[in-house]
Design an enzyme around this catalytic site. Structure first.
Site, PDB file in Angstrom:
ATOM      1  N   SER A  10      -3.222   0.650  -0.945  1.00  0.00           N
ATOM      2  CA  SER A  10      -2.958   1.319  -2.217  1.00  0.00           C
ATOM      3  C   SER A  10      -2.982   0.286  -3.331  1.00  0.00           C
ATOM      4  O   SER A  10      -2.171  -0.647  -3.343  1.00  0.00           O
ATOM      5  CB  SER A  10      -1.585   1.985  -2.183  1.00  0.00           C
ATOM      6  OG  SER A  10      -1.141   2.191  -3.517  1.00  0.00           O
ATOM      7  N   HIS A  35      -7.212   3.217  -1.660  1.00  0.00           N
ATOM      8  CA  HIS A  35      -6.330   4.329  -2.037  1.00  0.00           C
ATOM      9  C   HIS A  35      -5.932   4.186  -3.511  1.00  0.00           C
ATOM     10  O   HIS A  35      -5.440   3.142  -3.935  1.00  0.00           O
ATOM     11  CB  HIS A  35      -5.088   4.301  -1.138  1.00  0.00           C
ATOM     12  CG  HIS A  35      -4.170   5.460  -1.321  1.00  0.00           C
ATOM     13  ND1 HIS A  35      -4.422   6.711  -0.796  1.00  0.00           N
ATOM     14  CD2 HIS A  35      -2.977   5.561  -1.974  1.00  0.00           C
ATOM     15  CE1 HIS A  35      -3.423   7.531  -1.096  1.00  0.00           C
ATOM     16  NE2 HIS A  35      -2.543   6.868  -1.826  1.00  0.00           N
ATOM     17  N   ASP A  37      -3.816   5.693  -6.586  1.00  0.00           N
ATOM     18  CA  ASP A  37      -2.647   6.517  -6.900  1.00  0.00           C
ATOM     19  C   ASP A  37      -2.603   6.900  -8.376  1.00  0.00           C
ATOM     20  O   ASP A  37      -2.501   6.042  -9.248  1.00  0.00           O
ATOM     21  CB  ASP A  37      -1.369   5.755  -6.554  1.00  0.00           C
ATOM     22  CG  ASP A  37      -1.115   5.718  -5.051  1.00  0.00           C
ATOM     23  OD1 ASP A  37      -1.153   6.790  -4.418  1.00  0.00           O
ATOM     24  OD2 ASP A  37      -0.874   4.618  -4.522  1.00  0.00           O
ATOM     25  N   MET A  39      -0.531   8.969 -11.223  1.00  0.00           N
ATOM     26  CA  MET A  39       0.803   9.532 -11.513  1.00  0.00           C
ATOM     27  C   MET A  39       0.888   9.916 -12.989  1.00  0.00           C
ATOM     28  O   MET A  39       0.348   9.213 -13.847  1.00  0.00           O
ATOM     29  CB  MET A  39       1.883   8.499 -11.204  1.00  0.00           C
ATOM     30  CG  MET A  39       1.822   7.970  -9.786  1.00  0.00           C
ATOM     31  SD  MET A  39       3.227   6.905  -9.429  1.00  0.00           S
ATOM     32  CE  MET A  39       2.769   6.298  -7.803  1.00  0.00           C
ATOM     33  N   HIS A  68      -5.348   9.962  -4.766  1.00  0.00           N
ATOM     34  CA  HIS A  68      -4.110  10.697  -4.471  1.00  0.00           C
ATOM     35  C   HIS A  68      -3.526  11.118  -5.818  1.00  0.00           C
ATOM     36  O   HIS A  68      -2.973  10.292  -6.544  1.00  0.00           O
ATOM     37  CB  HIS A  68      -3.175   9.749  -3.695  1.00  0.00           C
ATOM     38  CG  HIS A  68      -1.816  10.303  -3.422  1.00  0.00           C
ATOM     39  ND1 HIS A  68      -0.764   9.506  -3.012  1.00  0.00           N
ATOM     40  CD2 HIS A  68      -1.322  11.576  -3.479  1.00  0.00           C
ATOM     41  CE1 HIS A  68       0.302  10.256  -2.846  1.00  0.00           C
ATOM     42  NE2 HIS A  68      -0.001  11.513  -3.119  1.00  0.00           N
ATOM     43  N   MET A  70      -0.920  12.594  -7.979  1.00  0.00           N
ATOM     44  CA  MET A  70       0.493  13.000  -8.104  1.00  0.00           C
ATOM     45  C   MET A  70       0.675  13.502  -9.528  1.00  0.00           C
ATOM     46  O   MET A  70       1.380  12.907 -10.343  1.00  0.00           O
ATOM     47  CB  MET A  70       1.392  11.794  -7.785  1.00  0.00           C
ATOM     48  CG  MET A  70       1.378  11.431  -6.304  1.00  0.00           C
ATOM     49  SD  MET A  70       1.965   9.760  -5.983  1.00  0.00           S
ATOM     50  CE  MET A  70       0.440   8.846  -6.220  1.00  0.00           C
ATOM     51  N   MET A 139       3.470  12.529   3.110  1.00  0.00           N
ATOM     52  CA  MET A 139       4.179  11.454   2.399  1.00  0.00           C
ATOM     53  C   MET A 139       5.358  10.986   3.250  1.00  0.00           C
ATOM     54  O   MET A 139       6.185  11.796   3.682  1.00  0.00           O
ATOM     55  CB  MET A 139       4.696  11.946   1.045  1.00  0.00           C
ATOM     56  CG  MET A 139       3.628  12.187  -0.009  1.00  0.00           C
ATOM     57  SD  MET A 139       2.574  10.756  -0.366  1.00  0.00           S
ATOM     58  CE  MET A 139       3.762   9.528  -0.918  1.00  0.00           C
ATOM     59  N   GLY A 146       5.792   2.210  -5.333  1.00  0.00           N
ATOM     60  CA  GLY A 146       5.517   1.414  -4.141  1.00  0.00           C
ATOM     61  C   GLY A 146       6.796   0.735  -3.679  1.00  0.00           C
ATOM     62  O   GLY A 146       7.804   0.724  -4.385  1.00  0.00           O
ATOM     63  N   GLY A 147       6.760   0.197  -2.482  1.00  0.00           N
ATOM     64  CA  GLY A 147       7.855  -0.642  -2.001  1.00  0.00           C
ATOM     65  C   GLY A 147       9.100   0.087  -1.539  1.00  0.00           C
ATOM     66  O   GLY A 147      10.161  -0.524  -1.387  1.00  0.00           O
ATOM     67  N   ASP A 175       1.587   7.810   3.884  1.00  0.00           N
ATOM     68  CA  ASP A 175       1.635   6.997   2.671  1.00  0.00           C
ATOM     69  C   ASP A 175       3.090   6.715   2.315  1.00  0.00           C
ATOM     70  O   ASP A 175       3.838   7.642   2.016  1.00  0.00           O
ATOM     71  CB  ASP A 175       0.938   7.788   1.551  1.00  0.00           C
ATOM     72  CG  ASP A 175       0.819   7.023   0.251  1.00  0.00           C
ATOM     73  OD1 ASP A 175       1.238   5.854   0.192  1.00  0.00           O
ATOM     74  OD2 ASP A 175       0.286   7.609  -0.716  1.00  0.00           O
ATOM     75  N   GLY A 176       3.440   5.428   2.371  1.00  0.00           N
ATOM     76  CA  GLY A 176       4.777   5.012   1.952  1.00  0.00           C
ATOM     77  C   GLY A 176       5.531   4.290   3.045  1.00  0.00           C
ATOM     78  O   GLY A 176       5.739   4.830   4.140  1.00  0.00           O
ATOM     79  N   GLY A 177       5.858   3.025   2.784  1.00  0.00           N
ATOM     80  CA  GLY A 177       6.669   2.259   3.733  1.00  0.00           C
ATOM     81  C   GLY A 177       5.933   1.884   5.010  1.00  0.00           C
ATOM     82  O   GLY A 177       6.568   1.666   6.053  1.00  0.00           O
ATOM     83  N   GLY A 197       0.673  -0.276   0.524  1.00  0.00           N
ATOM     84  CA  GLY A 197       0.573  -0.969  -0.759  1.00  0.00           C
ATOM     85  C   GLY A 197       1.248  -2.316  -0.737  1.00  0.00           C
ATOM     86  O   GLY A 197       0.605  -3.365  -0.618  1.00  0.00           O
ATOM     87  N   SER A 198       2.581  -2.307  -0.791  1.00  0.00           N
ATOM     88  CA  SER A 198       3.301  -3.576  -0.938  1.00  0.00           C
ATOM     89  C   SER A 198       3.053  -4.508   0.246  1.00  0.00           C
ATOM     90  O   SER A 198       2.938  -5.726   0.069  1.00  0.00           O
ATOM     91  CB  SER A 198       4.798  -3.323  -1.139  1.00  0.00           C
ATOM     92  OG  SER A 198       5.271  -2.404  -0.194  1.00  0.00           O
TER      93      SER A 198
END
Ligand code: DX5
Ligand code: ZN
Length: 223
Positions: A10, A35, A37, A39, A68, A70, A139, A146-147, A175-177, A197-198
């Site tokens: 991401s 990816h 993002d 927003m 993606h 959002m 999700m 992120g993070g 997506d996420g973590g 991402g992170s």
């Protein structure tokens, strides 16, 4: 045969002042998709980038641009993201009253259509759109930043989505973590496309190949 593992960094965690170079660096480091993002400060409490930046970035992407959205409403912007060269366009089931119509529209634009669902959303929202979906994004954090830490309760939902998808040609993305610790869990539950991402961007370009490799290795070992 399980679907191949896709790693989709991401760019939310990239250096926004050097996005072209960042995309080239993650692709050289082994990314399968990029990816992207989006927003809107309304559907999620953060603002990022839109179709203009996607169009500027497109010539630097040799893999797939995985958008993606959002944003709510998403429908007025679908054509803009298609024209910008996004390969997959994913809308949130929670972002509008006409998910079916949004997916029809994305397909009509000649793009792969994705449905994203938030951690608090039940898996059955996809039941009547499975024939219009190329990707379902579960999700694994609340969208917006992120993070954040992976939410373990989403694992049973990934499995529920996998059961619904059956043998259909649909990617199940998370997506996420996502890290080498959480990657095996989501793969065992049924995911095949992993956004990170992170974890990918930590340490700068010299570390990207090792970071992507660590997630891929952990994910593949769980197949
Ligand atoms: C969150 C975004 C994610 C985010 C993931 O709303 O959709 O793509 O960048 O970041 P990490 O991998 O740091 O959780
Ligand atoms: Zn995302």
């Amino acid at each position: 045969m399980p679907r191949p593992i896709i790693i989709a960094p991401s760019i939310l965690s990239a250096d926004f002042a050097a996005l072209g170079a960042e995309v080239r660096a993650i692709e050289e480091a082994g990314a399968d998709w990029v990816h992207y993002d989006v927003m809107d400060g309304h559907f999620v409490p953060n603002l990022t980038i839109g179709p203009g930046v996607a169009a500027a970035l497109r010539p630097h992407v040799t893999t797939k641009l995985d958008a993606h959205l959002m944003i709510s409403p998403a429908d007025p912007y679908l054509e803009d993201f298609a024209k910008a060269g996004c390969d997959t366009i994913t809308v949130h089931a929670e972002a509008g009253p006409h998910l079916h119509r949004s997916l029809q529209h994305i397909r009509k634009l000649g793009k792969r259509a994705g449905v994203a669902i938030n951690p608090g959303t039940s898996p059955e929202v996809v039941d009547y759109v499975l024939d219009l979906a190329d990707l379902i994004l579960v999700m694994t954090v609340n969208p917006g930043f992120g993070g954040q830490a992976f939410i373990p309760e989403t694992l049973s939902k990934i499995a529920a989505i996998r059961a619904r998808v059956g043998k259909r040609d649909i990617d199940i993305e998370v997506d996420g973590g996502i890290t080498p610790e959480t990657a095996p869990l989501v793969v065992r539950a049924g995911a095949n496309a992993l956004v990170a991402g992170s974890y990918v961007f930590k340490g700068g370009p010299a570390a990207y190949a090792a970071n992507i490799g660590a997630i891929r290795e952990a994910a593949t070992a769980a197949l």
